[in-house]
Every structure is written in structure tokens, then in C-alpha cells.
Design an enzyme around this catalytic site. Structure first.
Site, PDB file in Angstrom:
ATOM      1  N   SER A   1      14.019  98.278  74.968  1.00  0.00           N
ATOM      2  CA  SER A   1      13.780  96.839  74.803  1.00  0.00           C
ATOM      3  C   SER A   1      12.641  96.658  73.809  1.00  0.00           C
ATOM      4  CB  SER A   1      13.382  96.212  76.147  1.00  0.00           C
ATOM      5  OG  SER A   1      14.336  96.472  77.133  1.00  0.00           O
ATOM      6  N   GLU A   2      12.896  97.066  72.568  1.00  0.00           N
ATOM      7  CA  GLU A   2      11.796  97.156  71.605  1.00  0.00           C
ATOM      8  C   GLU A   2      11.106  95.820  71.390  1.00  0.00           C
ATOM      9  OE1 GLU A   2      14.870  98.325  71.008  1.00  0.00           O
ATOM     10  OE2 GLU A   2      14.536 100.496  71.154  1.00  0.00           O
TER      11      GLU A   2
ATOM     12  N   HIS B   1      18.362 106.294  60.448  1.00  0.00           N
ATOM     13  CA  HIS B   1      17.198 106.943  61.059  1.00  0.00           C
ATOM     14  C   HIS B   1      16.237 107.522  60.011  1.00  0.00           C
ATOM     15  CE1 HIS B   1      18.765 106.301  64.954  1.00  0.00           C
ATOM     16  NE2 HIS B   1      18.437 107.424  65.528  1.00  0.00           N
TER      17      HIS B   1
END
Lengths: 321, 323
Positions: free
Chosen positions: A57-58, A128
Site C-alpha cells: 500500500s505504497e 524495475h
């Protein structure tokens, strides 16, 4: 002299600040088991209240950190993946960064955002492998990119002690470095470092690229004398330090792992040419415009700024003028 | 549970009502630039909730946030000066309507981003409780916010980590012009309940009812630690934003507006007081706001040379725009 790895330097900075200041705590994904290794041993020493694993839950945990900081805590938020910063850009830039001004100085937001393993991680491909430090410098958020183990320790300590939000990018390409460091100390934010003195060209190199710049400078030692300037902090930038170097050499190359348009290299060149009459047009070596790192290793390397392009740029500015 | 002081409740809804009406006049006269999101019609929620809070509790507001700031105890004069962009304002003229904050009164700020306050107040309450303080927090939000992922993530954190935050949804039926029925799949309360958060619903037009429901929730939270959710059904009497005064947007029928306005929190709270007492409060509120407006308009604007002041708490100085 004891050898300290870059990764261990980050770990030691976190441990020292947790021990020094009860208001420091860590938040992040998989930090209890230290998936990135920078939080290794900290759960056992400081407990789950201060080494807090978060759900995925950034946005919420980034703003949770803002709220905690508003009342005097000093959170350190670890992001496993640099692209997660895109997800929380709003929470950092629109909230954490803006609160002190918008409230007329009623508060401070001393949060550190730590990205262990920024930039290309060879094989992790498009989502990424970003290196979005220029975005934070553009937004005016204090942004550091340590190149060495000593600076990793010293800049992370200073980031945690800073009363403003600070983003710490620890490049993947630097994480395995080791260096002899007897007693690591805080490194002031906003101060660059000349790693190698030279007379003919100043090369500004960011993060892991400092080591490429030093290698190229060594290779070219017989032909051209290269000074390697590591800003260490990209915002606020050590303009005095850089201008002092360029005033002597009169030539400038910047090597930077940002995309080309609006990357920090453009800002460095613009600021220098506003104030110094160079002997040759400056050059920059960056990722291409709009770069998305492709998966295949040869393609990944093809879009990263590398030594060959840097040699070419140095030759170019040395010839002109 | 003792009831809230009806005098305090009436005075607070009346103060917010008249504050908003005076602010709208100042928007029309050009003394407040950028307009405001009037809280008219929703006063009973801020008053009823804040009547149940202690001074050390904290709240985070919304873009429609004047009521929350005033009900939690900010000075109306400093608040009005802030809306007018004056150096004497709560935020020294740096925040304006959507960012008004008063940390000394426990107001962590109105917030212009829908759904943003929930995680912030959760973090603030958690950090202070870690030091042994037993405060609670309130996150005010609108019905539009319940579709923001960030808020749903905050529900999850508050519930998982047992942080006593009361999430107060002021359901006025519209996210700007979007009706709840067209925006919310499932129900508003069920979002909270899905995280194991106890949810209550209350008539937001009745300040005493809001207070009673809030006080019961806070008592459970102070004893138990976890968050709760309160949906207060309400009606926005005026525009989403004062720009609507010039640009008519067609999304509520005159009949719907008349029906909504028929349940007025100021009248409901006022009906519980003797007429003479009500008149005395009205006169006092008028005097307070008369002074607030006069002081705001007389106060100095900030010095343009200080435009970047407070940008960095660390003392860092930013480069100027050059030239």
C-alpha cells in the site's frame, strides 16, 4: 583498515540512527526479513514497532510517514523498486514537500525515502530499472545519489537528520562495492566531492557512474587530464564546488543515468554555461529520450550511459575550442 | 454518555454558517481570490464531531474544510485573514482556503486532494500514541473520496495497526456534480466494513445526533484502539465551488435543492434554545465575524520578497527564477 560494503554502510546508518534517536522508525515492504538486506538485523535489535513491515500500500504508507513526521517522528521509508516512486510521487511532492510552505511554517516533514537498488538491475527489465532522481530534483525535493560506501553511510545519516524530505537513491550498480572505511561519519547534504583532480576536462558523474568516470579518466591519463566531480547531492546541487572546478578546466562533460530530456545533466550544463565561458561546447552522456530499459542484457546496456560514450564525449570537448 | 452542550453546538453551526456567508461576500467583492468550496448546509457534522473531541485530538479536513478548522478551535479572524491571503492568516497567507491549518488547535490541515487526509492523520495519531499519548484522530472526507484507492489503503493500515481514527464521510450526495448512485458501486459503509471497521450512519443535519454517534464511537476507540467509520448524510446548500455562482451547472433540480435545504442544521440546533439565548449568540457571532472581516481586510499582504519563505524547514535556500 576495515572494509565496508555499500549495502552494509546503509544498514549501519539505519542502525546508528535508530539507536541515536527514538523518533526514527522504518517502514517498508519485507523489511523485517530484510529482502533488500539493508535492514538486516534491525528487527531483532529494535523490534517490530520501529521496523514495520507494510502491506503493499505504497500510497498510504508514504502518507502515513508524512503524518508521523508532521508530529515529530523521523520515518525512513524503504521502496524495493525505484518505479514505486512514480506511484507515490503525489504523496511525496504534493504533500510531504509542500506542507511546510503551505502551512506557513507550522510544521516540518523529516521523512527519508530510501531506494536500495535504483537504476538498471540487469534482467529486471522495463518496470524495475528506472532511475528517476531528476524528477525529484526538478520538484525541489532533496535528492542524494551516493557513489561510495562512505558516502552511502554519511548521506543516509544526514538525510535522516534533515528536517525536510530526502530521497536517497542507492544505485544497484553500486550496491556491491566495498571500500576501506575506518570510521564512517555524516556527510553534509549539498556538498560535492572531487574524486580525482585534473586540468583539462571536468566530468560530472552521478552515482555508480562515478566509478565509470574514474576508470575512463585512468585510461585516458596519458592523453587528457580529467577531473571527476561527484555532486553526491543532486538537489540542492553544489554549484560553487562545480563552478570552481570548471573555472579551472574550462571544459565540461556530464554523465547521468537519467533520460535525456529534462534530466539533471541538462540542468548542470545550463547552470555552468550561464556563469562560465567554456573553451568548448559541453557534452552530456545520458539514457536516450524516453528510455524504457529492454530486457535482453545487450539491449539494457545499450541504453545506459557507458564508458565508450563517455570516452567519446571527453575526446569531443577536448578537441573543440 | 452526556449530551453535547446545545449552546456550544448552536454557536458553532451559526459561526460556520455566517463565516461562510461572509466569505462568499468577500469572494464577490474580490477580497478572496480563487473562490471557496462553501460548507453551507454541512455545519452540523463539523460541530457535532468536534464537540466530542479533546483539544489534543487531531483532525484532517478536506477542500470543503472551513467548518472543520473553525469547529476544532481555530480563530475565525486568523482563518478569514488566511482566506484573504494576509500575513496575519493561520498559514501567513501561504495556504488559503484549501490548505488552512492550525497545528496548535490540532488541525493538520484542510487538504485539496480528495482522499489524502486519511493516511496522514493515521500516521500522526500512531506516532503520538507511540509516545504514550492517548489521543484519537478524525479524517473528514466526502463521498467522492470513497472511490480513491489511497483512502482504502488507509482504512487497511488503520485497521491492521489498530490506530484510533474516526473516518467521517460527509455524504452530500455529489462528488462535484457526480451523484453517489453513479459513482459508488456497493455502499459507502460497506467499504469500511470490508476492512473490519465498525461503521455507523447518522443524520448529518442534526448536530446533536452527530455528536452522540461520534461520542459513542470515540469512547469505543479510546478503549479499544481501532478505527471506526461514520457516514453522515447531509446536503450541500450552495455550490460545489463559488465558480458555480457565475457558471450554472445543471445537476440538481430546484425541487431537490429546496428539499435538501428544508433540513437546516442551524435551524435544528437553534430550535433547541430559547429565542433570547439564540439571539444573544447570533449577536455575538455577528460581532466576532465583523471583527474578523475588518481585521483581515486591514491586515498586510505578505511581502513578495518572502514568497519562498517556509519552503524548507531545514533552512535550505532555493535558487530564484533568475533573469
Amino acid at each position: 583498515m576495515p572494509r565496508l560494503s555499500y549495502r552494509k554502510a546503509l544498514n549501519r546508518a539505519l542502525a546508528d540512527e535508530l539507536a541515536r534517536d527514538e523518533e526514527v522508525f522504518l517502514l517498508g515492504e519485507d523489511i523485517r526479513v530484510a529482502a533488500s538486506a539493508v535492514t538486516a538485523g534491525l528487527l531483532k535489535r529494535f523490534g517490530p514497532e520501529r521496523v514495520r513491515d507494510t502491506p503493499l500500500s505504497e500510497q498510504a504508507f508514504t502518507s502515513f510517514a508524512t503524518g508521523a513526521a508532521l508530529v515529530g517522528a523521523r520515518p525512513v521509508v524503504e521502496f524495493q523498486i525505484p518505479a514505486l516512486l512514480f506511484l507515490v510521487f503525489e504523496q511525496i511532492v504534493n504533500h510531504a514537500h509542500k506542507f511546510p510552505l503551505m502551512t506557513g511554517g507550522q510544521c516540518a516533514v523529516p521523512v527519508t525515502y530510501l531506494v536500495p537498488g535504483s537504476g538498471s538491475r540487469t534482467g529486471w527489465a522495463g518496470q524495475h530499472s528506472d532511475h528517476p532522481y531528476s524528477l525529484f530534483a526538478h520538484a525541489g525535493v532533496t535528492t542524494v545519489v551516493p557513489a561510495t560506501p562512505a558516502d552511502a553511510y554519511g548521506l543516509l545519516v544526514s538525510a535522516i537528520r534533515c528536517d525536510d524530505p530526502v530521497v536517497v537513491f542507492a544505485p544497484a550498480a553500486a550496491m556491491e562495492l566495498r571500500a576501506e572505511v575506518s570510521d564512517p561519519v555524516p556527510v553534509p547534504l549539498g556538498r560535492g566531492r572531487v574524486h580525482r583532480t585534473g586540468d583539462d576536462v571536468t566530468v560530472v558523474a552521478v552515482g555508480h557512474l562515478v566509478h565509470d568516470a574514474l576508470a575512463v579518466a585512468d585510461e585516458l591519463a596519458g592523453e587528457v587530464s580529467v577531473e571527476v566531480f561527484d555532486p553526491r547531492t543532486l538537489y540542492p546541487f553544489d554549484w560553487d564546488g562545480l563552478l570552481g572546478s570548471v573555472a579551472r578546466t574550462g571544459r565540461l562533460v556530464v554523465v547521468d543515468d537519467s533520460n535525456r530530456s529534462c534530466g539533471i545533466a541538462g540542468e548542470v550544463i545550463a547552470t555552468v554555461v550561464e556563469q562560465v565561458r567554456l573553451q568548448a561546447p559541453p557534452r552530456r552522456v545520458t539514457r536516450p529520450d524516453g528510455a524504457v530499459l529492454p530486457f535482453a542484457p545487450v539491449l539494457d546496456r545499450a541504453v545506459q550511459p557507458g564508458r565508450e560514450l563517455l570516452r567519446h564525449a571527453i575526446a569531443h570537448v577536448s578537441k573543440d575550442g | 454518555m452526556s449530551g453535547a452542550d446545545p449552546i456550544w453546538l448552536y454557536r458553532t453551526v451559526r459561526l460556520i454558517r455566517r463565516f461562510e456567508e461572509r466569505a462568499i461576500e468577500l469572494v464577490r467583492s474580490g477580497d478572496i481570490v480563487g473562490g471557496i468550496h462553501p460548507y453551507l448546509g454541512q455545519e452540523g457534522i463539523a460541530a457535532g464531531v468536534c464537540a466530542a473531541l479533546r483539544p489534543d485530538d487531531v483532525v484532517a479536513g478536506t477542500h470543503r474544510g472551513h467548518g472543520h478548522v473553525l469547529a476544532k478551535g481555530a480563530d475565525p479572524g486568523q482563518m478569514m485573514a488566511e482566506l484573504c491571503g494576509r500575513v496575519t492568516g493561520l498559514n501567513r497567507g501561504r495556504g488559503g482556503s484549501m490548505h488552512a491549518a492550525d497545528f496548535a488547535a490540532g488541525v493538520l490541515g484542510a487538504n485539496a486532494i480528495v482522499g489524502a487526509g486519511g493516511a496522514i492523520v493515521t500516521g500522526a495519531v500512531w506516532a503520538r500514541r507511540r509516545r504514550g499519548e492517548d489521543l484519537v484522530g478524525v479524517s473528514f472526507l466526502g463521498d467522492g473520496a470513497v472511490n480513491e484507492g489511497m483512502l482504502l489503503e488507509a482504512f487497511n493500515l488503520a485497521a491492521l495497526w489498530r490506530v484510533p481514527v474516526l473516518f467521517v464521510c460527509e455524504n452530500n450526495g455529489y462528488a462535484t456534480t457526480m451523484p453517489v448512485a453513479d459513482a459508488v458501486a456497493g455502499s459507502i459503509s460497506a467499504r469500511a466494513e470490508a476492512f473490519g471497521i465498525r461503521a455507523s450512519t447518522v443524520d448529518g443535519q442534526d448536530p446533536a445526533a452527530v455528536h452522540a454517534t461520534t461520542a459513542a464511537a470515540l469512547a469505543r476507540m479510546r478503549a479499544d484502539g481501532g478505527p471506526e467509520f461514520l457516514e453522515a448524510r447531509t446536503f450541500r446548500f450552495d455550490a460545489h465551488h463559488t465558480f458555480e455562482h457565475a457558471v450554472r451547472l445543471d445537476y440538481r433540480s430546484p425541487e431537490e435543492v429546496a428539499r435538501g435545504r428544508s433540513r437546516d442544521p442551524v435551524r435544528i440546533a437553534g430550535s433547541r434554545l430559547p429565542a433570547a439565548e439564540r439571539a444573544a449568540i447570533d449577536a455575538d457571532v455577528e460581532a466576532v465575524l465583523e471583527a474578523a472581516v475588518a481585521q483581515a481586510l486591514a491586515a498586510a499582504e505578505p511581502d513578495p520578497a518572502t514568497a519562498l519563505e517556509y519552503l524548507y524547514a531545514s533552512g535550505l535556500t532555493a535558487r530564484t527564477g533568475g533573469g
